[in-house]
Design a protein around this motif. Structure first.
Motif, PDB file in Angstrom:
ATOM      1  N   LEU A  59      -6.875   1.080  -2.202  1.00  0.00           N
ATOM      2  CA  LEU A  59      -6.684  -0.284  -2.682  1.00  0.00           C
ATOM      3  C   LEU A  59      -5.964  -1.096  -1.607  1.00  0.00           C
ATOM      4  CD1 LEU A  59      -5.609   0.151  -6.426  1.00  0.00           C
ATOM      5  CD2 LEU A  59      -7.855  -0.430  -5.509  1.00  0.00           C
ATOM      6  N   GLY A  60      -6.653  -2.096  -1.057  1.00  0.00           N
ATOM      7  CA  GLY A  60      -6.065  -2.962  -0.048  1.00  0.00           C
ATOM      8  C   GLY A  60      -5.351  -4.130  -0.707  1.00  0.00           C
ATOM      9  N   ILE A  61      -4.207  -4.489  -0.140  1.00  0.00           N
ATOM     10  CA  ILE A  61      -3.457  -5.621  -0.690  1.00  0.00           C
ATOM     11  C   ILE A  61      -3.809  -6.866   0.126  1.00  0.00           C
ATOM     12  CG2 ILE A  61      -1.159  -6.549  -1.129  1.00  0.00           C
ATOM     13  CD1 ILE A  61      -0.202  -3.624  -1.409  1.00  0.00           C
ATOM     14  N   LEU A  66      -6.716  -5.642   2.859  1.00  0.00           N
ATOM     15  CA  LEU A  66      -8.076  -5.383   2.402  1.00  0.00           C
ATOM     16  C   LEU A  66      -9.023  -4.967   3.537  1.00  0.00           C
ATOM     17  CD1 LEU A  66      -9.987  -5.277   0.037  1.00  0.00           C
ATOM     18  CD2 LEU A  66     -10.254  -7.749   0.175  1.00  0.00           C
ATOM     19  N   PRO A  67      -9.080  -5.725   4.661  1.00  0.00           N
ATOM     20  CA  PRO A  67      -9.937  -5.251   5.763  1.00  0.00           C
ATOM     21  C   PRO A  67      -9.471  -3.907   6.320  1.00  0.00           C
ATOM     22  CG  PRO A  67      -8.807  -7.307   6.357  1.00  0.00           C
ATOM     23  CD  PRO A  67      -8.572  -7.078   4.913  1.00  0.00           C
ATOM     24  N   LEU A  68      -8.153  -3.661   6.320  1.00  0.00           N
ATOM     25  CA  LEU A  68      -7.657  -2.365   6.784  1.00  0.00           C
ATOM     26  C   LEU A  68      -8.168  -1.245   5.875  1.00  0.00           C
ATOM     27  CD1 LEU A  68      -3.953  -3.158   7.785  1.00  0.00           C
ATOM     28  CD2 LEU A  68      -5.848  -2.587   9.312  1.00  0.00           C
ATOM     29  N   ALA A  69      -8.155  -1.483   4.563  1.00  0.00           N
ATOM     30  CA  ALA A  69      -8.648  -0.485   3.615  1.00  0.00           C
ATOM     31  C   ALA A  69     -10.133  -0.226   3.847  1.00  0.00           C
ATOM     32  CB  ALA A  69      -8.399  -0.959   2.179  1.00  0.00           C
ATOM     33  N   ALA A  87     -17.749   2.473  -2.122  1.00  0.00           N
ATOM     34  CA  ALA A  87     -17.289   2.860  -3.454  1.00  0.00           C
ATOM     35  C   ALA A  87     -15.846   3.356  -3.448  1.00  0.00           C
ATOM     36  CB  ALA A  87     -18.202   3.943  -4.016  1.00  0.00           C
ATOM     37  N   LEU A  88     -15.264   3.521  -2.230  1.00  0.00           N
ATOM     38  CA  LEU A  88     -13.873   3.990  -2.146  1.00  0.00           C
ATOM     39  C   LEU A  88     -12.877   2.840  -2.227  1.00  0.00           C
ATOM     40  CD1 LEU A  88     -13.863   6.520   0.852  1.00  0.00           C
ATOM     41  CD2 LEU A  88     -13.610   7.043  -1.560  1.00  0.00           C
ATOM     42  N   VAL A  89     -13.329   1.630  -1.846  1.00  0.00           N
ATOM     43  CA  VAL A  89     -12.396   0.533  -1.597  1.00  0.00           C
ATOM     44  C   VAL A  89     -12.310  -0.436  -2.771  1.00  0.00           C
ATOM     45  CG1 VAL A  89     -11.756  -1.271   0.038  1.00  0.00           C
ATOM     46  CG2 VAL A  89     -13.086   0.677   0.793  1.00  0.00           C
ATOM     47  N   GLY A  90     -11.104  -0.891  -3.026  1.00  0.00           N
ATOM     48  CA  GLY A  90     -10.895  -1.974  -3.965  1.00  0.00           C
ATOM     49  C   GLY A  90      -9.830  -2.885  -3.402  1.00  0.00           C
ATOM     50  N   SER A  91      -9.624  -4.022  -4.061  1.00  0.00           N
ATOM     51  CA  SER A  91      -8.518  -4.860  -3.634  1.00  0.00           C
ATOM     52  C   SER A  91      -7.566  -5.027  -4.814  1.00  0.00           C
ATOM     53  CB  SER A  91      -9.015  -6.214  -3.136  1.00  0.00           C
ATOM     54  OG  SER A  91      -9.406  -7.006  -4.222  1.00  0.00           O
ATOM     55  N   LEU A  92      -6.295  -5.178  -4.488  1.00  0.00           N
ATOM     56  CA  LEU A  92      -5.276  -5.261  -5.534  1.00  0.00           C
ATOM     57  C   LEU A  92      -4.399  -6.460  -5.224  1.00  0.00           C
ATOM     58  CD1 LEU A  92      -3.963  -3.697  -7.966  1.00  0.00           C
ATOM     59  CD2 LEU A  92      -2.401  -2.745  -6.294  1.00  0.00           C
ATOM     60  N   ASP A  93      -4.541  -7.510  -6.037  1.00  0.00           N
ATOM     61  CA  ASP A  93      -3.697  -8.677  -5.817  1.00  0.00           C
ATOM     62  C   ASP A  93      -2.384  -8.492  -6.553  1.00  0.00           C
ATOM     63  OD1 ASP A  93      -3.505 -11.533  -4.819  1.00  0.00           O
ATOM     64  OD2 ASP A  93      -2.898 -11.697  -6.902  1.00  0.00           O
ATOM     65  N   VAL A  94      -1.283  -8.737  -5.837  1.00  0.00           N
ATOM     66  CA  VAL A  94       0.035  -8.480  -6.443  1.00  0.00           C
ATOM     67  C   VAL A  94       0.802  -9.769  -6.697  1.00  0.00           C
ATOM     68  CG1 VAL A  94       0.117  -6.259  -5.278  1.00  0.00           C
ATOM     69  CG2 VAL A  94       1.256  -8.194  -4.245  1.00  0.00           C
ATOM     70  N   ASP A 128      -1.631  -1.641   3.253  1.00  0.00           N
ATOM     71  CA  ASP A 128      -1.128  -2.968   3.609  1.00  0.00           C
ATOM     72  C   ASP A 128      -0.893  -3.015   5.117  1.00  0.00           C
ATOM     73  OD1 ASP A 128      -0.426  -5.553   3.242  1.00  0.00           O
ATOM     74  OD2 ASP A 128       1.402  -5.178   2.098  1.00  0.00           O
ATOM     75  N   ASP A 129      -0.698  -4.225   5.651  1.00  0.00           N
ATOM     76  CA  ASP A 129      -0.542  -4.331   7.098  1.00  0.00           C
ATOM     77  C   ASP A 129       0.878  -3.994   7.535  1.00  0.00           C
ATOM     78  OD1 ASP A 129       0.315  -6.631   5.873  1.00  0.00           O
ATOM     79  OD2 ASP A 129      -0.607  -8.028   7.271  1.00  0.00           O
ATOM     80  N   VAL A 130       1.876  -4.660   6.954  1.00  0.00           N
ATOM     81  CA  VAL A 130       3.261  -4.444   7.388  1.00  0.00           C
ATOM     82  C   VAL A 130       4.114  -4.013   6.201  1.00  0.00           C
ATOM     83  CG1 VAL A 130       5.276  -5.499   8.473  1.00  0.00           C
ATOM     84  CG2 VAL A 130       2.993  -6.243   9.139  1.00  0.00           C
ATOM     85  N   LEU A 131       4.905  -2.961   6.382  1.00  0.00           N
ATOM     86  CA  LEU A 131       5.882  -2.574   5.362  1.00  0.00           C
ATOM     87  C   LEU A 131       7.238  -3.101   5.813  1.00  0.00           C
ATOM     88  CD1 LEU A 131       6.650  -1.056   2.807  1.00  0.00           C
ATOM     89  CD2 LEU A 131       6.830   1.040   4.150  1.00  0.00           C
TER      90      LEU A 131
END
Lengths: 205, 330
Positions: A59-61, A66-69, A87-94, A128-131
């Motif tokens: 799940l890309g944030i 998202l592109p990283l995922a 089928a592995l990828v989704g996006s998760l808006d927070v 995500d890109d940066v933690l």
């Protein structure tokens, strides 16, 4: 966790070429090939840790998670035949789960899009890109909670810049980047910004 | 955006952003857990001086889905029936700490007064004032139009698009309709063309200066202009007084039957519409007067969907007004 505001339009759109602009663009800490190698390593680590790709959901944030995922999924599908990257990828808006909504101008809500199988009893890897402070990830954990009950949740980030404000750590890190709070880490990705690079700007240099 | 008082206050970018936000809100409403923590700790007061079913329930559902606390106030059974003024009611709400006030009032301009008088600090959302404006209804109509007429397989909600090139006919009691006024403003802002169809007695004075065309002949409009959507308005008999003599007669048209013959949507007129056209109604419907059961229950009617979209649109409005730092400039 992006270091600046999460709204993409708020990011400075620096263009290469202008020499006077170079100081503002900051030093490049990851080049395009290095980003590629880091993602390849993370892809293998994900498969190693989870003993294959069964029940895996990435799940890309938004925006840059998202592109990283998607790239990570493509690399995982390369090594693990039988897996369909899409089928592995989704996006998760927070956005709607953030704890700092009342301190910023209105944020634009991104799309949440979970792969067909859902997240119940799956291995979910947040990307995500940066933690940074960890607050985005806290919001993401709440958001996943409303979508279902994964078997396990892991975290993959391209850059860990430190300065955590919550007890959160990443399982897979592209690069550990010691920073000061005044510095800005800018991740640029080809899908969104037209080039791959991670730069560090500002601070005392 | 600090208040939402009139559809005319929205520019194209703001309106499209609102509809896009509503589309994300609608996506969350398809989940098993529909509640979001976004407005936790915020208080929304529904201040309804006029009867309403769907608007009040819709605002209540929208606020609750975003975890806001909702206080419902209706004039019936409150101190308003003892003669309390709008000002004193507003000051009471202010003392209780309302972050947003959703107001419906029989007087045009009451929400504007509430927003600009300094009686309340919170955001004011107009949920219908007299015969003036009903902006959230126009937004949900625009959302429904965009989803049906601009959306495709890749982009079912038409995210990012406006309504350029669409032709909408708004038919019926335009004179008393705040829905028609709000829709004329918003649909024009979004690039759609609007034709108002009504008997001459139900066309407001000055309608020729609006951004819409006016016609007195429904059949002619359906045949010549082939609208992409037809929006039937309720005949608001409660605002027409009893000038006629008994049996539902009013001073505005000779008889309900004659109104239905000239301006009602029935199966014959439905067949005149183009294949893709949709039938809308803001509700509540007077079945048999402005719309027949054939039209209201046909697969092209999106009337029930309008209600569902209303919740998403109102969630978007509350989100954009409340989920940010407080603005100090009015």
């Amino acid at each position: 966790m992006p270091s600046g505001p999460a709204v993409p339009t708020d990011r400075p759109t620096d263009r290469p070429g202008d020499a006077a602009d170079d100081a503002a663009r900051g030093a490049e800490v990851l080049t395009a090939p290095e980003i590629g190698r880091a993602l390849t390593r993370i892809a293998h680590e994900v498969l190693e840790r989870n003993k294959g790709g069964t029940g895996l959901v990435l799940l890309g944030i938004p925006t840059r998670g998202l592109p990283l995922a998607r790239r990570l999924a493509a690399k995982i599908a390369e090594v693990e035949p039988g897996l369909d990257a899409a089928a592995l990828v989704g996006s998760l808006d927070v956005t709607m789960y953030r704890d700092d909504l009342h301190r910023h101008p209105t944020r634009t809500i991104g799309a949440t899009d979970v792969p067909p199988g859902g997240v119940d009893d799956r291995t979910v890897v947040l990307v995500d890109d940066v933690l940074f402070s960890g607050r985005t990830i806290r919001a993401a954990l709440d958001a996943i909670n409303d979508l279902g009950r994964p078997r396990v949740v892991q975290l993959a980030v391209l850059v860990d810049r430190g300065h955590r404000e919550l007890p959160i750590r990443a399982d897979y890190v592209g690069k550990n980047l010691p920073t000061s709070l005044t510095e800005q880490v800018r991740v640029r990705l080809a899908e969104i910004d037209g080039e791959d690079s991670v730069r560090i700007a500002g601070g005392d240099r | 955006m600090r208040h939402l008082l009139s559809a005319a206050d929205l520019d194209r970018a703001t309106a499209v952003h609102l509809l896009d936000t509503a589309s994300q809100m609608a996506a969350t409403q398809a989940r098993e857990i529909k509640k979001l923590p976004t407005l936790r700790g915020r208080t929304v007061v529904n201040l309804f001086f006029e009867d309403s079913t769907r608007t009040r329930i819709s605002f209540e559902a929208a606020a609750k889905r975003l975890s806001a606390d909702v206080i419902n106030f209706s004039a019936k059974g409150s101190s308003v029936s003892k003669g309390e003024s709008l000002k004193d009611t507003a000051l009471t709400l202010q003392a209780m700490g309302a972050d947003a006030v959703v107001v419906r009032h029989q007087a045009s301009g009451a929400p504007h007064r509430l927003a600009h008088s300094g009686w309340v600090d919170g955001a004011v959302v107009n949920a219908g004032d007299g015969t003036h404006q009903h902006p959230t209804q126009a937004l949900l109509d625009a959302f429904t139009l965009r989803r049906h007429l601009r959306g495709d397989a890749d982009n079912p909600d038409g995210v990012g698009l406006d309504l350029t090139g669409l032709h909408v006919a708004i038919v019926g009691d335009v004179l008393h309709s705040r829905v028609a006024r709000s829709n004329v403003n918003l649909l024009h802002t979004l690039g759609a063309e609007v034709t108002l169809v009504a008997p001459p007695t139900l066309v407001p004075v000055g309608a020729e200066s609006w951004t819409s065309r006016t016609s007195y002949h429904l059949d002619q409009v359906l045949a010549d202009q082939q609208p992409d959507a037809i929006m039937m308005l309720r005949v608001q008999r409660e605002r027409m007084g009893g000038d006629g003599t008994g049996a539902g007669r009013t001073g505005f048209f000779p008889s309900p039957l004659e109104y239905t013959r000239a301006y009602g949507l029935d199966a014959r007129r439905l067949a005149l519409l183009p294949e893709h056209a949709i039938v809308m109604h803001p509700g509540p419907m007077n079945r048999g007067l402005e719309i027949s059961a054939d039209a209201a229950d046909s697969p092209r009617a999106v009337i029930v969907e309008q209600v569902a979209n209303g919740v998403a649109v109102r969630m978007a409005v509350l989100y954009l007004l409340l989920a940010k730092e407080k603005e100090t400039t009015p």
